[in-house]
Motif scaffolding. Structure first.
Motif, PDB file in Angstrom:
ATOM      1  N   VAL A  24     -46.207 -22.731 -14.928  1.00  0.00           N
ATOM      2  CA  VAL A  24     -47.086 -21.566 -15.079  1.00  0.00           C
ATOM      3  C   VAL A  24     -46.634 -20.760 -16.292  1.00  0.00           C
ATOM      4  CG1 VAL A  24     -47.974 -19.454 -14.041  1.00  0.00           C
ATOM      5  CG2 VAL A  24     -47.492 -21.443 -12.594  1.00  0.00           C
ATOM      6  N   ILE A  25     -47.523 -20.622 -17.262  1.00  0.00           N
ATOM      7  CA  ILE A  25     -47.253 -19.833 -18.463  1.00  0.00           C
ATOM      8  C   ILE A  25     -47.839 -18.441 -18.267  1.00  0.00           C
ATOM      9  CG2 ILE A  25     -47.690 -19.599 -20.940  1.00  0.00           C
ATOM     10  CD1 ILE A  25     -47.959 -22.682 -21.021  1.00  0.00           C
ATOM     11  N   LEU A  26     -47.024 -17.410 -18.458  1.00  0.00           N
ATOM     12  CA  LEU A  26     -47.489 -16.027 -18.312  1.00  0.00           C
ATOM     13  C   LEU A  26     -47.630 -15.382 -19.681  1.00  0.00           C
ATOM     14  CD1 LEU A  26     -45.223 -16.595 -15.794  1.00  0.00           C
ATOM     15  CD2 LEU A  26     -46.302 -14.463 -15.049  1.00  0.00           C
ATOM     16  N   GLN A  50     -42.430 -23.823 -11.991  1.00  0.00           N
ATOM     17  CA  GLN A  50     -41.663 -23.537 -13.205  1.00  0.00           C
ATOM     18  C   GLN A  50     -42.417 -22.450 -13.959  1.00  0.00           C
ATOM     19  OE1 GLN A  50     -41.498 -26.795 -15.980  1.00  0.00           O
ATOM     20  NE2 GLN A  50     -40.489 -25.582 -17.570  1.00  0.00           N
ATOM     21  N   THR A  51     -41.742 -21.404 -14.367  1.00  0.00           N
ATOM     22  CA  THR A  51     -42.422 -20.314 -15.070  1.00  0.00           C
ATOM     23  C   THR A  51     -41.917 -20.180 -16.499  1.00  0.00           C
ATOM     24  OG1 THR A  51     -40.828 -18.724 -14.160  1.00  0.00           O
ATOM     25  CG2 THR A  51     -42.918 -18.984 -12.989  1.00  0.00           C
ATOM     26  N   VAL A  52     -42.859 -19.901 -17.395  1.00  0.00           N
ATOM     27  CA  VAL A  52     -42.548 -19.649 -18.799  1.00  0.00           C
ATOM     28  C   VAL A  52     -43.190 -18.318 -19.145  1.00  0.00           C
ATOM     29  CG1 VAL A  52     -42.778 -20.454 -21.171  1.00  0.00           C
ATOM     30  CG2 VAL A  52     -42.482 -22.119 -19.324  1.00  0.00           C
ATOM     31  N   ASN A  53     -42.388 -17.265 -19.199  1.00  0.00           N
ATOM     32  CA  ASN A  53     -42.881 -15.910 -19.466  1.00  0.00           C
ATOM     33  C   ASN A  53     -42.705 -15.618 -20.956  1.00  0.00           C
ATOM     34  OD1 ASN A  53     -43.794 -13.296 -19.201  1.00  0.00           O
ATOM     35  ND2 ASN A  53     -41.965 -12.536 -18.167  1.00  0.00           N
ATOM     36  N   ILE A  54     -43.807 -15.674 -21.677  1.00  0.00           N
ATOM     37  CA  ILE A  54     -43.772 -15.607 -23.137  1.00  0.00           C
ATOM     38  C   ILE A  54     -43.865 -14.170 -23.661  1.00  0.00           C
ATOM     39  CG2 ILE A  54     -45.099 -16.179 -25.221  1.00  0.00           C
ATOM     40  CD1 ILE A  54     -43.496 -18.484 -24.190  1.00  0.00           C
ATOM     41  N   ASN A  85     -50.491 -24.345 -15.859  1.00  0.00           N
ATOM     42  CA  ASN A  85     -51.353 -23.247 -15.439  1.00  0.00           C
ATOM     43  C   ASN A  85     -51.048 -22.019 -16.296  1.00  0.00           C
ATOM     44  OD1 ASN A  85     -52.280 -24.405 -12.556  1.00  0.00           O
ATOM     45  ND2 ASN A  85     -50.095 -24.776 -12.804  1.00  0.00           N
ATOM     46  N   PHE A  86     -51.971 -21.077 -16.315  1.00  0.00           N
ATOM     47  CA  PHE A  86     -51.758 -19.822 -17.026  1.00  0.00           C
ATOM     48  C   PHE A  86     -52.038 -18.650 -16.086  1.00  0.00           C
ATOM     49  CE2 PHE A  86     -52.556 -22.693 -20.541  1.00  0.00           C
ATOM     50  CZ  PHE A  86     -51.728 -22.224 -21.552  1.00  0.00           C
ATOM     51  N   VAL A  87     -51.232 -17.610 -16.209  1.00  0.00           N
ATOM     52  CA  VAL A  87     -51.514 -16.322 -15.579  1.00  0.00           C
ATOM     53  C   VAL A  87     -51.430 -15.289 -16.687  1.00  0.00           C
ATOM     54  CG1 VAL A  87     -50.774 -14.575 -13.928  1.00  0.00           C
ATOM     55  CG2 VAL A  87     -50.620 -17.004 -13.320  1.00  0.00           C
ATOM     56  N   THR A  88     -52.514 -14.567 -16.898  1.00  0.00           N
ATOM     57  CA  THR A  88     -52.588 -13.663 -18.047  1.00  0.00           C
ATOM     58  C   THR A  88     -52.958 -12.254 -17.631  1.00  0.00           C
ATOM     59  OG1 THR A  88     -54.961 -14.006 -18.481  1.00  0.00           O
ATOM     60  CG2 THR A  88     -53.420 -15.618 -19.426  1.00  0.00           C
TER      61      THR A  88
END
Length: 238
Positions: A24-26, A50-54, A85-88
């Motif tokens: 999940v990319i934030l 797995q999270t990727v907080n950009i 996935n994306f959470v924005t």
């Protein structure tokens, strides 16, 4: 005993691999940082994703430049994840739309947008020409209006799985007066909607704090797992 320990080790390895099969990319919003998404990222991570907080310089470049600058490295950081996935929040959703407009993510699964100005914001229309606006919000900020410079209105409908949460409360009554209908203080409910969206949910939260709200976080996780928001009695999307 050694055989038992070996079985446990293998099971743990398989469990870890399974937990990281979904990334999940934030993406935070305009004039924010990755810290604004930290609470949400931790909650998603705790559910086995797995999270990727950009973090990206949202006020320094155009939406087109920011989309490539933020998303391409984030996808790389997801590594061998089976799905992405994306959470924005806010403008972060527009970056995803911009990126997918010209590129493909083959293992893209779901996108959850919080308060996205998918049809632009009247606030930018009214305040964009004021001295200091561009200095504070940059080229990207000016591209979030509803007029000729509007990037959101040039990107077309969604051809990907997206669920959208819109806020209905405001702590900025001055900005809300610039918006002709129900809003979250920055974006109207109708402006969050996007043709082709899979689900849409209104919640009594504000634009600035919605990504930290416990009930919003619960709905985000529910959508990531099931592809729809939770409603009592399976109510239709609003």
């Amino acid at each position: 005993m050694k055989k038992f320990a070996f079985i446990i080790a293998v099971a743990f390895t398989l469990l870890s691999a399974s937990a990281h099969s979904a990334c999940v990319i934030l993406l935070h919003g305009l004039a924010k940082s990755d810290s604004s998404m930290e609470k949400l990222a931790k909650a998603i991570d705790a559910e086995g994703f797995q999270t990727v907080n950009i973090d990206y310089p949202s006020t320094k470049h155009s939406i087109e430049a920011l989309a490539s600058m933020a998303i391409a490295p984030a996808v790389e950081e997801c590594g061998n994840a089976q799905e992405i996935n994306f959470v924005t929040h806010s403008m972060g959703g527009i970056l995803v739309r911009q990126y997918l407009h010209s590129a493909e993510i083959k293992n893209l699964n779901r996108v959850v947008m919080l308060g996205p100005p998918n049809k632009g914001s009247e606030v930018v229309d009214k305040l964009g020409t004021f001295p200091g606006f561009k200095f504070m919000f940059g080229d990207a900020g000016l591209q979030l209006g509803t007029g000729e410079m509007s990037v959101p209105n040039k990107l077309g409908s969604a051809d990907f799985d997206v669920g959208i949460i819109a806020g209905t409360r405001s702590i900025n009554l001055i900005l809300s007066r610039l918006i002709p209908e129900t809003d979250d203080g920055k974006v109207s409910v109708s402006s969050t909607k996007l043709d082709g969206m899979n689900d849409h949910l209104q919640m009594p939260v504000t634009h600035v704090f919605m990504m930290k709200d416990k009930k919003v976080i619960s709905q985000v996780i529910h959508y990531l797992k099931h592809g729809f928001f939770h409603r009592a009695g399976n109510q239709a999307s609003n």
